[in-house]
Design a protein around this motif. Structure first.
Motif, PDB file in Angstrom:
ATOM      1  N   VAL A  93      -3.468  16.677  23.751  1.00 27.66           N
ATOM      2  CA  VAL A  93      -4.489  17.592  24.249  1.00 27.66           C
ATOM      3  C   VAL A  93      -3.898  18.959  24.555  1.00 27.66           C
ATOM      4  N   ALA A  94      -2.753  18.974  25.250  1.00 25.93           N
ATOM      5  CA  ALA A  94      -2.181  20.251  25.682  1.00 25.93           C
ATOM      6  C   ALA A  94      -0.675  20.134  25.853  1.00 25.93           C
ATOM      7  N   GLU A  95       0.050  21.007  25.171  1.00 23.48           N
ATOM      8  CA  GLU A  95       1.496  21.118  25.358  1.00 23.48           C
ATOM      9  C   GLU A  95       1.874  22.425  26.050  1.00 23.48           C
ATOM     10  N   VAL A  96       1.108  23.480  25.785  1.00 25.18           N
ATOM     11  CA  VAL A  96       1.396  24.803  26.331  1.00 25.18           C
ATOM     12  C   VAL A  96       0.114  25.399  26.893  1.00 25.18           C
TER      13      VAL A  96
ATOM     14  N   LYS B  49       0.324  19.064  33.518  1.00 21.02           N
ATOM     15  CA  LYS B  49       0.937  18.082  34.420  1.00 21.02           C
ATOM     16  C   LYS B  49       0.625  16.647  33.989  1.00 21.02           C
ATOM     17  N   ALA B  50      -0.529  16.432  33.383  1.00 17.09           N
ATOM     18  CA  ALA B  50      -0.930  15.079  32.983  1.00 17.09           C
ATOM     19  C   ALA B  50      -0.103  14.550  31.818  1.00 17.09           C
ATOM     20  N   ASP B  51       0.692  15.402  31.183  1.00 21.84           N
ATOM     21  CA  ASP B  51       1.562  14.993  30.070  1.00 21.84           C
ATOM     22  C   ASP B  51       0.768  14.291  28.966  1.00 21.84           C
ATOM     23  N   ARG B  52      -0.201  15.049  28.441  1.00 23.82           N
ATOM     24  CA  ARG B  52      -1.014  14.553  27.328  1.00 23.82           C
ATOM     25  C   ARG B  52      -0.820  15.506  26.146  1.00 23.82           C
ATOM     26  N   PRO B  53       0.287  15.366  25.424  1.00 21.58           N
ATOM     27  CA  PRO B  53       0.609  16.317  24.355  1.00 21.58           C
ATOM     28  C   PRO B  53      -0.423  16.369  23.244  1.00 21.58           C
TER      29      PRO B  53
ATOM     30  N   SER C 131       2.483  28.701  18.053  1.00 24.96           N
ATOM     31  CA  SER C 131       1.474  28.284  17.092  1.00 24.96           C
ATOM     32  C   SER C 131       1.701  26.853  16.611  1.00 24.96           C
ATOM     33  N   LYS C 132       2.916  26.336  16.828  1.00 25.87           N
ATOM     34  CA  LYS C 132       3.222  24.953  16.458  1.00 25.87           C
ATOM     35  C   LYS C 132       2.847  23.964  17.557  1.00 25.87           C
ATOM     36  N   ARG C 133       2.432  24.479  18.704  1.00 25.74           N
ATOM     37  CA  ARG C 133       2.136  23.627  19.854  1.00 25.74           C
ATOM     38  C   ARG C 133       0.626  23.448  20.025  1.00 25.74           C
ATOM     39  N   ARG C 134       0.292  22.423  20.782  1.00 26.68           N
ATOM     40  CA  ARG C 134      -1.101  22.237  21.181  1.00 26.68           C
ATOM     41  C   ARG C 134      -1.342  23.122  22.400  1.00 26.68           C
ATOM     42  N   ILE C 135      -2.223  24.114  22.258  1.00 25.25           N
ATOM     43  CA  ILE C 135      -2.402  25.160  23.259  1.00 25.25           C
ATOM     44  C   ILE C 135      -3.691  24.918  24.036  1.00 25.25           C
TER      45      ILE C 135
ATOM     46  N   LEU D   4       2.137  34.231  30.950  1.00 23.86           N
ATOM     47  CA  LEU D   4       3.326  33.436  30.661  1.00 23.86           C
ATOM     48  C   LEU D   4       2.931  32.111  30.022  1.00 23.86           C
ATOM     49  N   TYR D   5       3.853  31.549  29.239  1.00 28.34           N
ATOM     50  CA  TYR D   5       3.657  30.216  28.679  1.00 28.34           C
ATOM     51  C   TYR D   5       4.173  29.183  29.676  1.00 28.34           C
ATOM     52  N   LEU D   6       3.442  28.084  29.763  1.00 35.83           N
ATOM     53  CA  LEU D   6       3.758  27.027  30.723  1.00 35.83           C
ATOM     54  C   LEU D   6       3.744  25.689  29.994  1.00 35.83           C
ATOM     55  N   ALA D   7       4.791  24.905  30.193  1.00 42.12           N
ATOM     56  CA  ALA D   7       4.873  23.569  29.600  1.00 42.12           C
ATOM     57  C   ALA D   7       5.473  22.614  30.621  1.00 42.12           C
TER      58      ALA D   7
END
Length: 279
Positions: free
Chosen positions: A187-190, A181-185, A137-141, A119-122
């Motif tokens: 680095v990671a959005e999904v 959880k750290a909300d660092r888009p 593909s538009k997100r930071r994975i 599953l995808y998690l954001a």
């Protein structure tokens, strides 16, 4: 035919002539080398190289049901597991999809014995809904190196994936969840997390139920089998037979449920029990 294979066949023929079962693990004691990498909750490698999870519990129950079987754990990694298999470093690997990079190798596989999905998690935010996952593909994975993902067409080469996506690699679902959880888009959005792992995580951290946005459409759904090496002392049919006692007494079904996983559809009715399938 190699000398090793000739010796194994000789043991099997002797068992048949003696009137014993045709299962090739019928010798005094057979060692089966099991390839294991970190794939929680199916298999988690802890400190001291101890393995826990569904795999550890399953191997323990099978060993108790078959006193002439001994499993030896061989540690591998998601990236290395195919090459280690081809080199003959282990005999079998549990809970693998034949679609996960195995088609270029010679192998045998059992019927599917387990199923799960990713599953995808954001991070849940007021301006986000499930359309956030329409085109990941538009997100930071953030993903686990060596794992096969649907959004990437099951490609596992990190360099190739970095060309195609904004992607960060790790070796831990927990680290990936913490990055979300750290909300660092930047680095990671999904993150991509298995349903079973996420279920276990939320059982331990119920306060995070309202923290995440979780996709309803999975990245991929998969059915997992046991894969055996052509020169192993057991083949796919043998491995299914080793499961028979755990199926007959319901132990395997209980273990699967305890770890938040699922049996494939119609598995219980289609499993080839000894009483209904001739040797």
């Amino acid at each position: 035919m190699s000398p090793v294979q000739l010796a194994r066949n000789t043991i099997l023929v002797a068992a048949i002539l003696a009137g014993g079962p045709t299962l090739s693990v019928a010798s005094a004691e057979t060692e089966i080398r099991v390839g294991v990498y970190n794939f929680p909750p199916i298999a988690s490698i802890k400190e001291g190289n101890q393995v826990t999870g569904l795999l550890a519990d399953t191997l323990e129950r099978v060993s108790k049901a078959h006193q002439d079987i001994r499993f030896r754990i061989i540690h591998t990694s998601p990236q290395r597991r195919h090459l280690d298999f081809e080199a003959g470093l282990y005999d079998v690997i549990f809970f693998e999809s034949p679609d996960w990079g195995w088609k270029k190798y010679e192998f045998n596989a059992t019927m599917p014995i387990l199923t799960d999905e990713d599953l995808y998690l954001a991070l849940k935010k007021p301006d986000r809904d499930l359309s956030f996952f329409d085109d990941v593909s538009k997100r930071r994975i953030v993903a686990i190196s060596g794992y096969h993902y649907g959004f990437a067409d099951l490609e596992t080469n990190n360099a190739e994936l970095e060309k195609r996506f904004n992607i960060e690699f790790s070796d831990s679902h927990r680290r990936n969840i913490n990055l979300i959880k750290a909300d660092r888009p930047s680095v990671a959005e999904v993150a991509i997390v298995s349903r079973a792992y996420l279920q276990k995580y939320l059982e331990r951290h119920p306060e995070d139920w309202d923290t995440f946005l979780i996709s309803e459409v999975p990245d991929q759904s998969y059915r997992l089998s046991i894969i055996t090496h052509p020169d192993a002392p057991v083949d796919a049919k043998d491995m299914i037979r080793l499961f028979e006692p755990l199926m007959e007494n319901g132990q395997y079904r209980l273990l699967v449920e305890q770890w938040g996983l699922q049996l494939p559809p119609n598995f219980l009715t289609s499993f080839p029990y000894r009483s209904t399938q001739a040797d």
